[in-house]
Design a protein around this motif. Structure first.
Motif, PDB file in Angstrom:
ATOM      1  N   LYS A 241      -4.410  -4.041  -2.751  1.00  0.00           N
ATOM      2  CA  LYS A 241      -5.114  -3.217  -3.734  1.00  0.00           C
ATOM      3  C   LYS A 241      -6.477  -2.777  -3.198  1.00  0.00           C
ATOM      4  CE  LYS A 241      -1.926  -3.216  -6.755  1.00  0.00           C
ATOM      5  NZ  LYS A 241      -1.150  -1.972  -6.942  1.00  0.00           N
TER       6      LYS A 241
ATOM      7  N   VAL B 159       0.840  -1.206   0.000  1.00  0.00           N
ATOM      8  CA  VAL B 159       0.000   0.000   0.000  1.00  0.00           C
ATOM      9  C   VAL B 159       0.874   1.254   0.000  1.00  0.00           C
ATOM     10  CG1 VAL B 159      -1.689   1.339   1.322  1.00  0.00           C
ATOM     11  CG2 VAL B 159      -1.955  -1.140   1.110  1.00  0.00           C
TER      12      VAL B 159
ATOM     13  N   ASP C 110       2.301   1.851  -3.404  1.00  0.00           N
ATOM     14  CA  ASP C 110       1.344   2.462  -4.340  1.00  0.00           C
ATOM     15  C   ASP C 110       1.281   3.973  -4.160  1.00  0.00           C
ATOM     16  OD1 ASP C 110       0.755   0.034  -5.425  1.00  0.00           O
ATOM     17  OD2 ASP C 110      -1.161  -0.230  -4.407  1.00  0.00           O
ATOM     18  N   PHE C 111       1.170   4.400  -2.915  1.00  0.00           N
ATOM     19  CA  PHE C 111       1.001   5.831  -2.674  1.00  0.00           C
ATOM     20  C   PHE C 111       2.294   6.613  -2.908  1.00  0.00           C
ATOM     21  CE2 PHE C 111      -2.928   4.431  -0.812  1.00  0.00           C
ATOM     22  CZ  PHE C 111      -3.782   5.504  -1.028  1.00  0.00           C
TER      23      PHE C 111
ATOM     24  N   PHE D 191      -6.782   9.132  -9.295  1.00  0.00           N
ATOM     25  CA  PHE D 191      -7.135   8.325  -8.135  1.00  0.00           C
ATOM     26  C   PHE D 191      -8.020   9.100  -7.161  1.00  0.00           C
ATOM     27  CE2 PHE D 191      -5.850   6.473  -3.936  1.00  0.00           C
ATOM     28  CZ  PHE D 191      -6.478   5.246  -4.134  1.00  0.00           C
TER      29      PHE D 191
ATOM     30  N   VAL E 202      -5.037   2.081  -9.254  1.00  0.00           N
ATOM     31  CA  VAL E 202      -4.232   1.228  -8.374  1.00  0.00           C
ATOM     32  C   VAL E 202      -3.650   0.026  -9.103  1.00  0.00           C
ATOM     33  CG1 VAL E 202      -5.512   1.904  -6.323  1.00  0.00           C
ATOM     34  CG2 VAL E 202      -6.201  -0.144  -7.553  1.00  0.00           C
TER      35      VAL E 202
ATOM     36  N   PHE F 156       2.180   7.171  -6.541  1.00  0.00           N
ATOM     37  CA  PHE F 156       1.189   8.206  -6.842  1.00  0.00           C
ATOM     38  C   PHE F 156       1.768   9.595  -6.607  1.00  0.00           C
ATOM     39  CE2 PHE F 156      -2.415   5.072  -5.899  1.00  0.00           C
ATOM     40  CZ  PHE F 156      -2.638   4.853  -7.251  1.00  0.00           C
TER      41      PHE F 156
ATOM     42  N   SER G 139      -5.709   0.075  -0.880  1.00  0.00           N
ATOM     43  CA  SER G 139      -5.337   1.263  -1.653  1.00  0.00           C
ATOM     44  C   SER G 139      -6.561   1.927  -2.278  1.00  0.00           C
ATOM     45  CB  SER G 139      -4.328   0.887  -2.750  1.00  0.00           C
ATOM     46  OG  SER G 139      -3.104   0.438  -2.201  1.00  0.00           O
ATOM     47  N   MET G 140      -7.468   1.097  -2.810  1.00  0.00           N
ATOM     48  CA  MET G 140      -8.689   1.625  -3.421  1.00  0.00           C
ATOM     49  C   MET G 140      -9.584   2.321  -2.411  1.00  0.00           C
ATOM     50  SD  MET G 140     -10.213  -1.091  -6.179  1.00  0.00           S
ATOM     51  CE  MET G 140     -11.757  -0.176  -6.255  1.00  0.00           C
TER      52      MET G 140
ATOM     53  N   SER H 194     -14.608  -1.808  -3.080  1.00  0.00           N
ATOM     54  CA  SER H 194     -13.246  -2.188  -3.473  1.00  0.00           C
ATOM     55  C   SER H 194     -13.072  -3.706  -3.461  1.00  0.00           C
ATOM     56  CB  SER H 194     -12.228  -1.531  -2.538  1.00  0.00           C
ATOM     57  OG  SER H 194     -12.379  -0.134  -2.535  1.00  0.00           O
TER      58      SER H 194
END
Length: 492
Positions: free
Chosen positions: A379, A294, A297-298, A311, A354, A301, A382-383, A420
């Motif tokens: 995921k 997670v 991912d960010f 997002f 994501v 981003f 994250s969503m 999600s």
């Protein structure tokens, strides 16, 4: 060349989808369909067309030129915003999969024009949402209808050009040692872009107001008639409309050409941005697999504001409610409840960001001891993270004016998780432990909207039949626990 790039892009999409890549027949069928540009675009047009026909029906109830011109102003925002959104998001994905690497070796002066053409192929089906209105207008007023058609095409071009500008300034750089300063800069850029888009989103929410107060709106439009999209209101004044149209086309045509040159230079040699940083002692901070994924991912981003903007799409949903709260200084529980359901529902498009955020990282992730279950749960988190934060913020704001709003707190927690989880369970329903990037097309997203909408309808049913909110929240809790169990059993 454009046809080759289109085919290669959709080949890469299919190759990263385990549902297709693990099935030879399905893979061959998908590749065959992807090779036909006309078929691919046609399917997307059919998906957008119902919305276009619905909006075109608005013109059947009025013949007043003042109302029609005001409606065209709000309608012209759709291709503009969509083109900017897709250009900003899809460019990062196209470049991350290495689609333009072979072109760097060829004697091409400005290969970014192929990037632009490829993006326009992806964007053009969205015109099916607005062109029916222009065609319907042609039946009543032929010349204004033709002018509205040209303005809608120009709106798409303007959005595409500004999207390329965003990519040029924010996405085509290699940052070394990105620290807190880079994070703050990226965050500031995203906030400014969201506010910019928010102004146009608010115009669409005011469409019903435009019908009822067309005279007042016309006065505002007349005052700022030079600015887009207000310039679209000039369709009933052909000479002025064509003069404004040609002026916009000339100015943004030049900006478009210059931007393409800059984009191609940065694709060939991405500028490297080095930042000073105080060297400190290394401290290991072990994290669980899910939390690490997670955070990964960010962090990506943050480095790619264009993807972060996509997002954060659910942020747009709460704009009207925030305006209402600050304008009237009060809020009712009945007003917040639908907004929380909409925020949860619009968690679904977050799957696009994501999953596409991986880019070239997928092969590296496959080499790590990561199970598909860990990948999918990460995921889901994250969503759901941003929509959950928005829901909690909205409930907290509502409770500041009306303490009874605290009863809606479980919705803010459960609904994004439910949306999600359903989305990721659908995309990763294949057997086996291999992780991959499922194919995401608009029909898939629409299907997930429908499925999640049905589940949300079941959750909200007790409220509609006269029961209290607590019973509805119990259903949401049971649904969440069931989905959590299914996520835990994934691949077993």
């Amino acid at each position: 060349m454009l046809r080759i790039l289109y085919r290669e892009l959709h080949y890469q999409i299919a190759k990263r989808n385990p549902l297709i890549a693990n099935d030879e027949k399905q893979f061959q069928k998908t590749i065959k369909n992807a090779m036909d540009i006309k078929r691919g675009i046609g399917v997307q047009v059919l998906g957008f067309l119902p919305f276009g026909l619905l909006m075109a029906s608005t013109f059947a109830f009025t013949d007043e030129k003042l109302v029609i011109s005001s409606l065209m102003v709000s309608l012209a925002l759709i291709p503009f915003v969509f083109a900017m959104y897709v250009t900003a998001v899809q460019t990062s994905y196209i470049l991350s999969v290495g689609l333009f690497e072979p072109l760097k070796l060829l004697p091409i002066k400005m290969g970014s024009r192929y990037l632009s053409g490829l993006l326009l192929l992806e964007i053009s089906p969205s015109l099916a949402t607005v062109l029916p209105s222009a065609l319907f207008l042609m039946l009543k007023y032929p010349l204004p209808g033709i002018l509205s058609f040209l303005w809608l095409l120009l709106g798409l071009f303007l959005g595409h050009t500004l999207g390329l500008l965003l990519v040029n300034f924010f996405s085509l750089r290699i940052h070394q040692r990105a620290g807190r300063g880079h994070f703050l800069k990226s965050f500031a850029r995203v906030v400014m872009f969201l506010l910019f888009i928010g102004m146009f989103m608010m115009m669409n929410y005011l469409q019903s107001y435009i019908r009822e107060h067309s005279g007042e709106v016309a006065a505002i439009v007349k005052k700022y008639f030079v600015a887009y999209p207000f310039a679209v209101s000039s369709i009933f004044e052909p000479l002025r409309s064509m003069a404004l149209f040609l002026a916009y086309l000339g100015i943004f045509g030049f900006v478009y050409y210059q931007t393409l040159k800059e984009v191609w230079k940065k694709i060939l040699e991405p500028p490297v941005v080095s930042e000073r940083r105080i060297i400190s002692k290394f401290r290991a901070s072990p994290k669980g697999k899910i939390l690490a994924l997670v955070l990964k991912d960010f962090k990506i981003f943050v480095r790619k504001p264009a993807m972060l903007v996509a997002f954060l799409f659910p942020v747009y949903i709460i704009f009207p409610t925030l305006v209402s709260v600050f304008q009237w200084g009060e809020v009712e529980v009945e007003e917040l409840l639908p907004v929380l359901f909409v925020i949860g529902l619009f968690s679904v498009p977050g799957a696009d960001a994501v999953l596409k955020v991986e880019g070239k990282n997928l092969d590296f992730l496959r080499a790590l001891p990561i199970k598909k279950k860990d990948f999918v749960i990460a995921k889901v988190v994250s969503m759901a993270l941003i929509p959950t934060f928005l829901g909690l913020s909205l409930v907290s704001l509502g409770a500041f004016y009306n303490p009874a709003a605290f009863v809606l707190l479980p919705y803010a927690l459960f609904l994004p998780f439910i949306a999600s989880s359903i989305t990721m369970l659908y995309f990763f329903r294949y057997k086996g432990e291999e992780i991959g990037i499922p194919e995401l097309r608009w029909p898939h997203i629409v299907l997930m909207f429908i499925i999640v909408g049905i589940v949300f309808g079941v959750i909200a049913l007790p409220i509609f039949v006269g029961a209290n909110v607590i019973e509805s929240e119990l259903i949401a809790l049971v649904t969440s626990l069931t989905l959590a169990f299914l996520l835990g059993r994934l691949s077993r």
